[in-house]
Write a protein that holds these residues in place. Structure first.
Motif, short mmCIF file in Angstrom:
data_model
loop_
_atom_site.label_atom_id
_atom_site.label_comp_id
_atom_site.label_asym_id
_atom_site.label_seq_id
_atom_site.Cartn_x
_atom_site.Cartn_y
_atom_site.Cartn_z
N ARG A 115 0.84 -1.20 0.00
CA ARG A 115 0.00 0.00 0.00
C ARG A 115 0.88 1.25 0.00
NH1 ARG A 115 -2.71 0.87 4.47
NH2 ARG A 115 -4.45 1.96 3.48
N TYR A 116 1.95 1.22 0.77
CA TYR A 116 2.86 2.36 0.80
C TYR A 116 3.54 2.53 -0.55
CZ TYR A 116 6.88 5.25 2.03
OH TYR A 116 7.83 6.24 2.07
N PHE A 119 1.18 4.18 -2.87
CA PHE A 119 1.08 5.62 -2.56
C PHE A 119 2.25 6.37 -3.16
CE2 PHE A 119 2.07 9.37 -0.15
CZ PHE A 119 0.84 9.99 0.02
N PRO A 185 1.38 9.73 3.56
CA PRO A 185 1.71 8.35 3.95
C PRO A 185 1.17 7.96 5.32
CG PRO A 185 3.63 9.43 3.01
CD PRO A 185 2.59 10.49 3.18
N LEU A 188 -2.53 7.32 5.09
CA LEU A 188 -2.72 6.01 4.45
C LEU A 188 -2.52 4.87 5.43
CD1 LEU A 188 -2.84 4.43 1.56
CD2 LEU A 188 -0.37 4.23 1.94
N VAL A 195 -5.34 4.85 -1.28
CA VAL A 195 -4.30 5.77 -1.71
C VAL A 195 -4.91 7.11 -2.13
CG1 VAL A 195 -2.58 6.22 -3.50
CG2 VAL A 195 -2.68 3.98 -2.39
#
Length: 301
Positions: A115-116, A119, A185, A188, A195
């Motif tokens: 997921r990071y 992003f 971030p 998130l 995102v």
């Protein structure tokens, strides 16, 4: 509750100094693993003679060589592995900012690394697009309709004295987006949103206070840069004094395990500053309701 920039930096420095070794340990290990794979990747590419082509401006890497490089699974694994450890390290670092243990930070970082990564990719594409959509047409118009010397006498080398100020001017949309996305971030990872939701919410929180945040980020960059320069000078001075000239292999080992220290110091400080902005804009002053507060953190004032 209003907060001043001076108070913000005092608070950030106080908390960062107390937990510096904790943050540095996480980012150091991840960076060392990433650098280890990157050095391996560079050695493989060197065996293909890629750097010989890059040093000769007139040479072009043959398509057959590109195909051979891209079809080598070891190259792909090393490149993806280096990026993976880099992203995992930062994701874990962000969870450590909340007071999680090293073990839990690493576990949560691994759980959220994709997921990071998404992003970072989406935010980078949007920010670059904000620059390209303005700068590319503007430079084309300048080159076509003005007599400004964008290139030096050889016709190939850019006139950086002119181009850099123009790039900054045309890069205003990208600068705006970079500042607006700065706490993204953390939104998130901590608020468990998508995102695009994180990007939108980040802009919503930063927009009313954009200039203050931009000034903090500029000051933070200068401080991180000074820390990087000072620690680099110290490390290289000690290396020259104690070891002098070393073999290529020894220098490679130093690049992996020693020369990354200035980066770890600068990056961990600057990202903790971003976390401080997230806390300020997301909870303390503006009343964000979804923020995950770690119980190990000091009570909010």
């Amino acid at each position: 509750m209003a907060w001043s920039i001076k108070e913000f930096f005092q608070e950030i420095w106080s908390e960062y100094a107390k937990r510096f070794w904790y943050f540095a340990a996480i980012l150091y290990v991840a960076t060392a693993l990433s650098e280890l794979l990157r050095e391996g990747l560079l050695e493989i590419l060197a065996s293909y003679g890629v750097f010989g082509f890059s040093l000769d401006k007139a040479a072009v890497i043959p398509d057959a060589l590109w195909s051979s490089i891209l079809s080598n699974p070891i190259i792909i694994v090393f490149a993806l592995g280096a990026a993976f450890f880099y992203l995992w390290g930062f994701a874990a670092l962000y969870f450590s900012f909340q007071g999680s243990s090293i073990r839990n930070s690493i576990k949560e970082g691994l759980r959220n690394v994709w997921r990071y990564a998404a992003f970072v990719i989406v935010a980078s594409v949007i920010t670059f697009a904000g620059f390209a959509l303005v700068s590319a047409p503007a430079f084309l118009l300048f080159d076509t309709f003005t007599d400004l010397p964008l290139y030096l006498a050889d016709g190939e080398t850019l006139n950086y004295v002119l181009v850099i100020p123009l790039a900054i001017l045309f890069g205003i949309p990208a600068i705006y987006l970079w500042v607006a996305f700065s706490p993204g971030p953390f939104i998130l990872l901590f608020e468990k949103v998508s995102v695009l939701q994180a990007l939108g919410e980040s802009m919503r929180r930063i927009n009313p206070h954009w200039w203050r945040v931009a000034l903090i980020l500029l000051a933070g960059l200068l401080m991180a840069g000074a820390a990087y320069a000072a620690s680099s000078w110290l490390i290289f001075s000690l290396k020259l004094m104690l070891a002098g000239d070393l073999s290529f292999r020894s220098e490679t080992i130093l690049r992996i395990f020693l020369y990354i220290i200035p980066w770890v110091v600068a990056a961990s400080f600057f990202d903790f500053l971003l976390y401080g902005l997230y806390r300020k804009t997301g909870y303390r002053e503006f009343g964000g309701q979804n923020m995950v507060i770690d119980k190990n953190l000091p009570a909010q004032k």
